[in-house]
Design a protein around this motif. Structure first.
Motif, mmCIF file in Angstrom:
data_model
loop_
_atom_site.group_PDB
_atom_site.id
_atom_site.type_symbol
_atom_site.label_atom_id
_atom_site.label_comp_id
_atom_site.label_asym_id
_atom_site.label_seq_id
_atom_site.Cartn_x
_atom_site.Cartn_y
_atom_site.Cartn_z
ATOM 1 N N MET A 1 20.149 18.230 -46.098
ATOM 2 C CA MET A 1 21.348 17.417 -45.837
ATOM 3 C C MET A 1 20.962 16.043 -45.308
ATOM 4 O O MET A 1 20.450 15.932 -44.198
ATOM 5 C CB MET A 1 22.261 18.101 -44.820
ATOM 6 C CG MET A 1 23.092 19.186 -45.439
ATOM 7 S SD MET A 1 24.381 19.792 -44.351
ATOM 8 C CE MET A 1 25.334 18.349 -43.990
ATOM 9 N N PRO A 2 21.207 14.986 -46.086
ATOM 10 C CA PRO A 2 20.875 13.652 -45.596
ATOM 11 C C PRO A 2 21.790 13.207 -44.450
ATOM 12 O O PRO A 2 21.405 12.395 -43.630
ATOM 13 C CB PRO A 2 21.047 12.745 -46.821
ATOM 14 C CG PRO A 2 21.831 13.525 -47.805
ATOM 15 C CD PRO A 2 21.707 14.975 -47.454
ATOM 16 N N ASP A 3 23.002 13.773 -44.388
ATOM 17 C CA ASP A 3 23.943 13.422 -43.324
ATOM 18 C C ASP A 3 23.909 14.494 -42.249
ATOM 19 O O ASP A 3 23.874 15.677 -42.551
ATOM 20 C CB ASP A 3 25.375 13.328 -43.870
ATOM 21 C CG ASP A 3 25.505 12.297 -44.974
ATOM 22 O OD1 ASP A 3 24.926 11.211 -44.829
ATOM 23 O OD2 ASP A 3 26.176 12.592 -45.976
ATOM 24 N N LYS A 4 23.947 14.064 -41.005
ATOM 25 C CA LYS A 4 24.020 15.028 -39.912
ATOM 26 C C LYS A 4 25.484 15.352 -39.658
ATOM 27 O O LYS A 4 26.282 14.473 -39.377
ATOM 28 C CB LYS A 4 23.375 14.460 -38.649
ATOM 29 C CG LYS A 4 21.875 14.311 -38.762
ATOM 30 C CD LYS A 4 21.273 13.924 -37.426
ATOM 31 C CE LYS A 4 19.808 13.659 -37.566
ATOM 32 N NZ LYS A 4 18.964 14.756 -37.323
ATOM 33 N N VAL B 1 12.779 14.035 -48.883
ATOM 34 C CA VAL B 1 13.383 15.176 -48.194
ATOM 35 C C VAL B 1 12.491 15.539 -46.998
ATOM 36 O O VAL B 1 11.309 15.826 -47.168
ATOM 37 C CB VAL B 1 13.527 16.395 -49.135
ATOM 38 C CG1 VAL B 1 13.994 17.619 -48.376
ATOM 39 C CG2 VAL B 1 14.485 16.078 -50.274
ATOM 40 N N PRO B 2 13.057 15.522 -45.779
ATOM 41 C CA PRO B 2 12.254 15.890 -44.610
ATOM 42 C C PRO B 2 11.810 17.354 -44.689
ATOM 43 O O PRO B 2 12.602 18.226 -45.047
ATOM 44 C CB PRO B 2 13.202 15.680 -43.426
ATOM 45 C CG PRO B 2 14.335 14.863 -43.946
ATOM 46 C CD PRO B 2 14.413 15.128 -45.414
ATOM 47 N N ILE B 3 10.556 17.597 -44.370
ATOM 48 C CA ILE B 3 10.002 18.957 -44.384
ATOM 49 C C ILE B 3 9.437 19.248 -43.003
ATOM 50 O O ILE B 3 8.654 18.465 -42.466
ATOM 51 C CB ILE B 3 8.886 19.102 -45.440
ATOM 52 C CG1 ILE B 3 9.433 18.787 -46.832
ATOM 53 C CG2 ILE B 3 8.284 20.508 -45.399
ATOM 54 C CD1 ILE B 3 8.366 18.720 -47.912
ATOM 55 N N LYS B 4 9.840 20.392 -42.441
ATOM 56 C CA LYS B 4 9.300 20.841 -41.156
ATOM 57 C C LYS B 4 8.390 22.028 -41.439
ATOM 58 O O LYS B 4 8.824 23.019 -42.018
ATOM 59 C CB LYS B 4 10.415 21.248 -40.197
ATOM 60 C CG LYS B 4 11.256 20.075 -39.744
ATOM 61 C CD LYS B 4 12.249 20.493 -38.686
ATOM 62 C CE LYS B 4 13.014 19.279 -38.212
ATOM 63 N NZ LYS B 4 13.911 19.584 -37.119
#
Length: 194
Positions: free
Chosen positions: A105-108, A89-92
């Motif tokens: 959300m894996p899909d944009k 999971v991308p984390i900012k």
């Protein structure tokens, strides 16, 4: 030249697969979808077989009837299911590393966002206004999150849901003695029907 022909064949195959999947998901027969889109059934049948070169007008009509963008009709079909493992999971990191925003959300999908926000004790974060016409739903999972939007301040306790215009300037603040966690869901508002 051979490469561009192959790409064109792929797009035709993507279009066919996407139309069939979307039509079946909507529980529409070819006749019903063709009528809803205002195109001949033979045109739809041809598109679903991967043949022909549909006009832009017919693609627009079909996309509108299925409630998707033309881009979604022509894109590589998505898998029905996808598992994004926790470590993927991308984390900012924001606010000097005190706020972690997990992009769930894996899909944009244009105009839609789902984020899990982890706010360290005493931290705050300015929200970025989303696309015009969106609405944000903030659900506090643990702790208490203060949300400022449109000159108003809201205290959102664990289990509470705050709905607000996502396209306005807003911000989040942890009001709890420990860390707080919230789920942010941004959705485009439906267009009013006449």
């Amino acid at each position: 030249m051979e490469s561009s022909m192959s790409e064109l064949e792929n797009v035709s195959a993507y279009l066919a697969d996407n139309i069939i999947a979307l039509r079946k998901r909507s529980e529409l027969s070819q006749d019903k979808l063709a009528a809803k889109a205002g195109i001949p059934r033979s045109t739809l049948t041809n598109m679903e077989s991967g043949g022909g070169n549909p006009s832009l007008t017919n693609l627009c009509k079909l996309a509108a009837a299925l409630g998707v963008s033309i881009e979604e009709l022509l894109s590589r079909p998505r898998n029905e299911c996808s598992l994004l493992k926790a470590d993927q999971v991308p984390i900012k990191m924001r606010s000097g590393g005190k706020v972690a925003v997990h992009k769930l959300m894996p899909d944009k999908v244009r105009g839609i966002e789902i984020d899990r926000i982890h706010l360290a004790q005493g931290s705050s974060m300015a929200g970025k206004p989303h696309l015009q016409g969106t609405k944000e739903y903030l659900v506090t999972l643990t702790g208490c999150v203060g949300v400022s939007v449109g000159g108003q301040n809201w205290e959102v306790d664990a289990g509470d849901v705050l709905a607000f215009p996502g396209d306005q300037k807003h911000g989040y603040r942890n009001l709890h003695r420990g860390p707080s966690e919230a789920l942010s869901i941004v959705l485009p508002l439906p267009y009013p029907t006449p």
